[in-house]
Scaffold this active site. Structure first.
Site, PDB file in Angstrom:
ATOM      1  N   ASP A   1       0.791  -1.243   0.000  1.00  0.00           N
ATOM      2  CA  ASP A   1       0.000   0.000   0.000  1.00  0.00           C
ATOM      3  C   ASP A   1       0.827   1.299   0.000  1.00  0.00           C
ATOM      4  O   ASP A   1       0.522   2.226   0.753  1.00  0.00           O
ATOM      5  CB  ASP A   1      -0.946   0.026   1.215  1.00  0.00           C
ATOM      6  CG  ASP A   1      -1.974  -1.104   1.204  1.00  0.00           C
ATOM      7  OD1 ASP A   1      -1.946  -1.929   0.278  1.00  0.00           O
ATOM      8  OD2 ASP A   1      -2.804  -1.151   2.128  1.00  0.00           O
TER       9      ASP A   1
ATOM     10  N   ASP B   1      -4.622  -0.723  -1.724  1.00  0.00           N
ATOM     11  CA  ASP B   1      -5.928  -0.541  -1.096  1.00  0.00           C
ATOM     12  C   ASP B   1      -6.833   0.106  -2.155  1.00  0.00           C
ATOM     13  O   ASP B   1      -6.426   1.106  -2.782  1.00  0.00           O
ATOM     14  CB  ASP B   1      -5.756   0.385   0.123  1.00  0.00           C
ATOM     15  CG  ASP B   1      -6.732   0.093   1.238  1.00  0.00           C
ATOM     16  OD1 ASP B   1      -7.161  -1.066   1.393  1.00  0.00           O
ATOM     17  OD2 ASP B   1      -7.069   1.040   1.973  1.00  0.00           O
TER      18      ASP B   1
ATOM     19  N   HIS C   1     -10.817   0.901  -2.645  1.00  0.00           N
ATOM     20  CA  HIS C   1     -12.192   0.838  -2.147  1.00  0.00           C
ATOM     21  C   HIS C   1     -13.198   1.461  -3.109  1.00  0.00           C
ATOM     22  O   HIS C   1     -12.908   2.508  -3.718  1.00  0.00           O
ATOM     23  CB  HIS C   1     -12.300   1.609  -0.827  1.00  0.00           C
ATOM     24  CG  HIS C   1     -11.444   1.072   0.272  1.00  0.00           C
ATOM     25  ND1 HIS C   1     -11.469  -0.247   0.669  1.00  0.00           N
ATOM     26  CD2 HIS C   1     -10.537   1.692   1.076  1.00  0.00           C
ATOM     27  CE1 HIS C   1     -10.623  -0.409   1.674  1.00  0.00           C
ATOM     28  NE2 HIS C   1     -10.032   0.738   1.937  1.00  0.00           N
TER      29      HIS C   1
ATOM     30  N   HIS D   1     -17.523   2.933   0.919  1.00  0.00           N
ATOM     31  CA  HIS D   1     -17.025   1.726   1.605  1.00  0.00           C
ATOM     32  C   HIS D   1     -17.358   1.809   3.096  1.00  0.00           C
ATOM     33  O   HIS D   1     -17.290   2.897   3.693  1.00  0.00           O
ATOM     34  CB  HIS D   1     -15.513   1.615   1.417  1.00  0.00           C
ATOM     35  CG  HIS D   1     -14.965   0.291   1.802  1.00  0.00           C
ATOM     36  ND1 HIS D   1     -14.331   0.065   3.006  1.00  0.00           N
ATOM     37  CD2 HIS D   1     -14.974  -0.897   1.148  1.00  0.00           C
ATOM     38  CE1 HIS D   1     -13.953  -1.210   3.065  1.00  0.00           C
ATOM     39  NE2 HIS D   1     -14.329  -1.813   1.958  1.00  0.00           N
TER      40      HIS D   1
ATOM     41  N   HIS E   1     -10.614   7.098   1.804  1.00  0.00           N
ATOM     42  CA  HIS E   1      -9.248   6.975   1.279  1.00  0.00           C
ATOM     43  C   HIS E   1      -9.200   5.905   0.205  1.00  0.00           C
ATOM     44  O   HIS E   1     -10.022   4.986   0.190  1.00  0.00           O
ATOM     45  CB  HIS E   1      -8.271   6.618   2.404  1.00  0.00           C
ATOM     46  CG  HIS E   1      -8.528   5.258   2.995  1.00  0.00           C
ATOM     47  ND1 HIS E   1      -9.498   5.028   3.945  1.00  0.00           N
ATOM     48  CD2 HIS E   1      -7.978   4.046   2.731  1.00  0.00           C
ATOM     49  CE1 HIS E   1      -9.519   3.746   4.253  1.00  0.00           C
ATOM     50  NE2 HIS E   1      -8.610   3.117   3.520  1.00  0.00           N
TER      51      HIS E   1
ATOM     52  N   LYS F   1      -7.047  -4.840  -2.826  1.00  0.00           N
ATOM     53  CA  LYS F   1      -7.816  -5.346  -1.683  1.00  0.00           C
ATOM     54  C   LYS F   1      -8.744  -4.263  -1.170  1.00  0.00           C
ATOM     55  O   LYS F   1      -8.544  -3.081  -1.457  1.00  0.00           O
ATOM     56  CB  LYS F   1      -6.879  -5.837  -0.583  1.00  0.00           C
ATOM     57  CG  LYS F   1      -5.954  -4.761  -0.038  1.00  0.00           C
ATOM     58  CD  LYS F   1      -4.873  -5.376   0.834  1.00  0.00           C
ATOM     59  CE  LYS F   1      -3.979  -4.305   1.418  1.00  0.00           C
ATOM     60  NZ  LYS F   1      -4.637  -3.376   2.324  1.00  0.00           N
TER      61      LYS F   1
ATOM     62  N   CYS G   1      -1.874  -2.816   7.923  1.00  0.00           N
ATOM     63  CA  CYS G   1      -1.828  -3.751   6.798  1.00  0.00           C
ATOM     64  C   CYS G   1      -0.579  -4.629   6.822  1.00  0.00           C
ATOM     65  O   CYS G   1      -0.649  -5.819   6.510  1.00  0.00           O
ATOM     66  CB  CYS G   1      -1.966  -2.993   5.483  1.00  0.00           C
ATOM     67  SG  CYS G   1      -3.613  -2.255   5.324  1.00  0.00           S
TER      68      CYS G   1
HETATM   69 ZN    ZN Z   1      -8.498   1.076   3.309  1.00  0.00          ZN
END
Ligand code: ZN
Length: 214
Positions: free
Chosen positions: A17, A55, A57, A61, A90, A115, A160
Site C-alpha cells: 500500500d 488498497d 475501495h 465503503h 481513502h 484489496k 496492513c
Molecule cells: Zn483502506
C-alpha cells in the site's frame, strides 16, 4: 537483527500500500510514509519476485466514517465480522489518492494485488479480508509460484503490514518484516502491539541494508 540475509529466487518482496493517500498530504497519511519510497525502490531491486498491494475501495465503503451517520474517523463500529476502526475516505478506486506514490519505481513487479474492493468488508491483510475468511488469492499465487519466504515492507506497519505478517504465519509461510522500510500510524498503542505480536509469533525483523541478492 543485524546478520545479512541472502535473497534468492524463491523469496518474494511484498510492498504494501505505498499509495498517495497513505503518504503526507493524502487522505489517511501515515507520518513520514513517503520515506519508505526510496528504501523500497532499492530493496525491490534485490528481488526477482515482487508483489505490490493496493488498497482499492469503492465509494461508500463501510470502513469510511462518512458511511456511518454520526461517526467520525477513528471511532469504531461493530461489523458482522467484529470491531472495525473507521477511517477518513481513502484510496477510492481510480482516484489520484489510490495511485501508487509517483516515485515508486518497481517495473519488474509481477503482481498488483488490490484489496478492500468489497464494500461491506475492510481488508488490512494482503491475504484475508477483515472477516478473516475471504481470501485475496495471494496464498495461492505464492504457492503456485513456489515462493516460500516473504519479506514485507510498506504502509502502515501497525495495520496492513501487521495483519499480513500474522496471516502469513497462520499459513505457515516464512515471513520477515523489513522494519526500516515500513512506517506506522500508531492508534492507541498499535505500534508497540505490533512489535510484541511479531516477537510472540516468531516473525523476524530485518533492516533493508542487510538484504542482498546472492
Ligand atoms: Zn483502506
Amino acid at each position: 537483527m543485524t546478520a545479512p540475509v541472502a535473497i534468492g529466487d524463491t523469496d518474494v518482496l511484498i510492498v504494501v500500500d505505498v499509495q498517495n493517500d497513505f503518504c503526507p498530504g493524502g487522505a489517511l497519511a501515515v507520518p513520514r510514509g513517503d520515506e519508505v519510497v526510496p528504501i523500497v525502490n532499492r530493496l525491490a531491486a534485490e528481488f526477482r519476485n515482487v508483489v505490490l498491494t493496493q488498497d482499492w475501495h469503492p465509494r461508500g465503503h463501510l470502513s469510511f466514517a462518512s458511511s456511518h451517520p454520526g461517526k467520525k474517523p477513528y471511532d469504531t463500529v461493530t461489523m458482522p465480522y467484529g470491531s472495525q476502526v473507521l477511517w477518513p475516505d481513502h484510496c477510492v478506486q481510480s482516484t489520484p489518492g489510490a495511485a501508487f506514490h509517483p516515485n515508486l519505481q518497481i517495473p519488474h513487479a509481477g503482481l498488483v494485488l488490490r484489496k478492500g474492493i468489497n464494500r461491506a468488508i475492510d481488508s488490512y491483510s494482503t491475504f484475508y479480508e477483515n472477516d478473516r475468511t475471504t481470501p485475496t488469492g495471494l496464498v495461492g499465487y505464492l504457492r503456485e509460484r513456489g515462493l516460500t519466504r516473504m519479506f514485507l515492507a510498506g504502509l502502515a506497519l501497525d495495520f496492513c503490514v501487521r495483519y499480513s505478517a500474522e496471516d502469513a504465519r497462520r499459513e505457515n509461510l516464512n515471513v520477515w518484516v523489513v522494519d526500516d522500510a515500513c512506517r506506522g500510524i500508531d492508534v492507541d498503542g498499535s505500534m508497540a502491539a505490533s512489535w510484541a505480536s511479531f516477537a510472540a509469533l516468531g516473525i523476524a525483523r530485518v533492516a533493508a541494508q542487510n538484504l542482498a541478492r546472492t
